[in-house]
Design an enzyme around this catalytic site. Sequence first.
Site, mmCIF file in Angstrom:
data_model
loop_
_atom_site.group_PDB
_atom_site.id
_atom_site.type_symbol
_atom_site.label_atom_id
_atom_site.label_comp_id
_atom_site.label_asym_id
_atom_site.label_seq_id
_atom_site.Cartn_x
_atom_site.Cartn_y
_atom_site.Cartn_z
ATOM 1 N N ASP A 178 -4.841 -9.619 13.212
ATOM 2 C CA ASP A 178 -5.045 -8.191 13.490
ATOM 3 C C ASP A 178 -4.256 -7.823 14.745
ATOM 4 O O ASP A 178 -4.647 -8.165 15.867
ATOM 5 C CB ASP A 178 -6.538 -7.886 13.673
ATOM 6 C CG ASP A 178 -6.797 -6.388 13.662
ATOM 7 O OD1 ASP A 178 -6.036 -5.642 14.322
ATOM 8 O OD2 ASP A 178 -7.754 -5.955 12.981
ATOM 9 N N LYS A 210 -12.119 -2.826 17.807
ATOM 10 C CA LYS A 210 -10.762 -3.299 18.113
ATOM 11 C C LYS A 210 -10.388 -3.097 19.580
ATOM 12 O O LYS A 210 -9.306 -3.472 19.999
ATOM 13 C CB LYS A 210 -9.751 -2.594 17.203
ATOM 14 C CG LYS A 210 -10.042 -2.807 15.706
ATOM 15 C CD LYS A 210 -8.783 -2.808 14.875
ATOM 16 C CE LYS A 210 -9.101 -2.903 13.397
ATOM 17 N NZ LYS A 210 -7.940 -3.274 12.585
ATOM 18 N N ASN A 252 0.853 -1.191 0.000
ATOM 19 C CA ASN A 252 0.000 0.000 0.000
ATOM 20 C C ASN A 252 0.887 1.238 0.000
ATOM 21 O O ASN A 252 2.109 1.135 0.036
ATOM 22 C CB ASN A 252 -0.970 -0.029 1.181
ATOM 23 C CG ASN A 252 -0.228 -0.103 2.497
ATOM 24 O OD1 ASN A 252 0.502 0.800 2.869
ATOM 25 N ND2 ASN A 252 -0.387 -1.233 3.198
ATOM 26 N N PHE A 285 -4.876 3.468 14.399
ATOM 27 C CA PHE A 285 -5.085 4.433 13.334
ATOM 28 C C PHE A 285 -6.231 3.945 12.458
ATOM 29 O O PHE A 285 -6.475 2.734 12.370
ATOM 30 C CB PHE A 285 -3.822 4.600 12.479
ATOM 31 C CG PHE A 285 -2.888 5.644 13.023
ATOM 32 C CD1 PHE A 285 -2.255 5.452 14.235
ATOM 33 C CD2 PHE A 285 -2.664 6.829 12.327
ATOM 34 C CE1 PHE A 285 -1.400 6.417 14.757
ATOM 35 C CE2 PHE A 285 -1.817 7.795 12.836
ATOM 36 C CZ PHE A 285 -1.180 7.604 14.051
HETATM 37 N N1 CTP Z 1 -4.103 -3.155 12.082
HETATM 38 C C1 CTP Z 1 -3.335 -4.123 12.659
HETATM 39 N N2 CTP Z 1 -3.263 -5.367 12.095
HETATM 40 C C2 CTP Z 1 -3.951 -5.659 10.966
HETATM 41 C C3 CTP Z 1 -4.741 -4.656 10.371
HETATM 42 C C4 CTP Z 1 -4.787 -3.420 10.947
HETATM 43 O O1 CTP Z 1 -2.703 -3.867 13.681
HETATM 44 N N3 CTP Z 1 -3.862 -6.856 10.457
HETATM 45 C C5 CTP Z 1 -4.184 -1.839 12.735
HETATM 46 C C6 CTP Z 1 -3.556 -0.709 11.979
HETATM 47 O O2 CTP Z 1 -2.203 -0.534 12.354
HETATM 48 C C7 CTP Z 1 -4.403 0.466 12.399
HETATM 49 C C8 CTP Z 1 -5.768 -0.136 12.645
HETATM 50 O O3 CTP Z 1 -5.546 -1.524 12.827
HETATM 51 O O4 CTP Z 1 -3.979 0.998 13.631
HETATM 52 C C9 CTP Z 1 -6.783 0.064 11.584
HETATM 53 O O5 CTP Z 1 -6.365 -0.483 10.393
HETATM 54 P P1 CTP Z 1 -7.375 -0.617 9.174
HETATM 55 O O6 CTP Z 1 -6.682 -1.313 8.073
HETATM 56 O O7 CTP Z 1 -7.954 0.728 8.892
HETATM 57 O O8 CTP Z 1 -8.488 -1.497 9.851
HETATM 58 P P2 CTP Z 1 -9.255 -2.742 9.311
HETATM 59 O O9 CTP Z 1 -9.547 -3.618 10.474
HETATM 60 O O10 CTP Z 1 -8.551 -3.330 8.181
HETATM 61 O O11 CTP Z 1 -10.635 -2.093 8.871
HETATM 62 P P3 CTP Z 1 -11.274 -1.902 7.432
HETATM 63 O O12 CTP Z 1 -10.418 -2.609 6.428
HETATM 64 O O13 CTP Z 1 -12.618 -2.523 7.575
HETATM 65 O O14 CTP Z 1 -11.321 -0.419 7.246
#
Ligand code: CTP
Length: 393
Positions: A301, A338, A205, A320
């Site tokens: 996650d 979360k 990304n 974030f």
């Molecule tokens: N995050 C994490 N581990 C993951 C995915 C996300 O720790 N596998 C953390 C990111 O570092 C950030 C937060 O979760 O602090 C939100 O990430 P985001 O990608 O926006 O959240 P998602 O759960 O993927 O939500 P969505 O895709 O539904 O927006």
Amino acid sequence: MKRILLIVSGGIAAYKALELVRLATKAGIGVTAVLTAAGEKFVTPLSLQALTGGKVYQDLFSLTDESEMGHIELSRAADLVVIAPATANILAKLVAGLADDLASTLALATDKPVLVAPAMNVRMWEHAATRANMAVLQQRGVLVVPPDEGAMACGEFGPGRLAEPPAILAAIEAALNDGPLKGKHAIVTSGPTHEPIDPVRYLANRSSGKQGHAIAAALAALGARVTLISGPVSLPDPFGMVVVKVETAREMHAAVRNALPADIAVCAAAVADWHVAPAAQKLKKHGSATPPTLALSENPDILAEISKPGTRRPALVIGFAAETENLAAHATDKRARKHCDWIVANDVSGTGIMGGDENEVLLITGAGTESWPRMGKTRLAQKLADKIKEFFA
Ligand code: CTP
């Protein structure tokens, strides 16, 4: 005023010690200089004396030195002992505990932290003896500002050049720091993750790591012990903290678990939600009738896991949320889902924020939502670090 005892050992790079003294003095740090016999071949005591504004110590057995200040006292009068440049020889002496001149005696007698900035020929730096010595020193808690890579005075190329004085100063400032977050351990994740598809391709990304790295630096500047866990970024490693480099979300997950326990966790990384089972060989276009399909599996996650109640949950967990629509609603929902304490939410739909130098966020905490105007990522990091400081005050 904080004071360092600066030991200048021999080497072409000793001239950079003069610049270091100038920068440190300008930053309000007092410098007492010690010059080894080899160091004196490269810089004069007079230049060091002029820049430090004080006596330059050279001789272990000088009676005047001993009557003014004994070597034990000298080794402890400063807050930090800095050896820059540190030759292969003085590093080996530190490891062995040799005390055959003033510099090595001071390094052995001190009860203060020691920071070394090695500089030597690339072969000497890469020699098994120096590798082993560095490993011992690091294990003992000696702080290291690693040498830079580049063309060397001896005509060879590689790592071994003394780090630049501003980088050494940053490490000194971090080591001297006893700010409001002293004693707190902060884990910060930063950057994107790369999820391999085959040996040459990956899913990624646009995250640059700028915001996460700035937060790590801002927390270190307030005195926190920081572990920065970073995906692939093209930023230099910030000084004064442990930097763990990872590639995939699963590696980041393992590194975060490894770094626990912590008082603060800031999950700024743009972690990939999915990975694929990578192909062993490069996927070939030639000869395949249809484009390949990627079967995605969910990544762990990290934020959700770290936020689970338990003895290892950090007192403050910050996530974030990068969103392209319904920012406040999605971020509020994400915070609840979360179970993190705060969410920093930003709108990344064509705002130039992802990868850029500025950020504009909503900070959602249990107390409500604050809207922070667009500002530089460094400034935003300092503002967030100040909020964290208030949380622990
Ligand atoms: N995050 C994490 N581990 C993951 C995915 C996300 O720790 N596998 C953390 C990111 O570092 C950030 C937060 O979760 O602090 C939100 O990430 P985001 O990608 O926006 O959240 P998602 O759960 O993927 O939500 P969505 O895709 O539904 O927006």
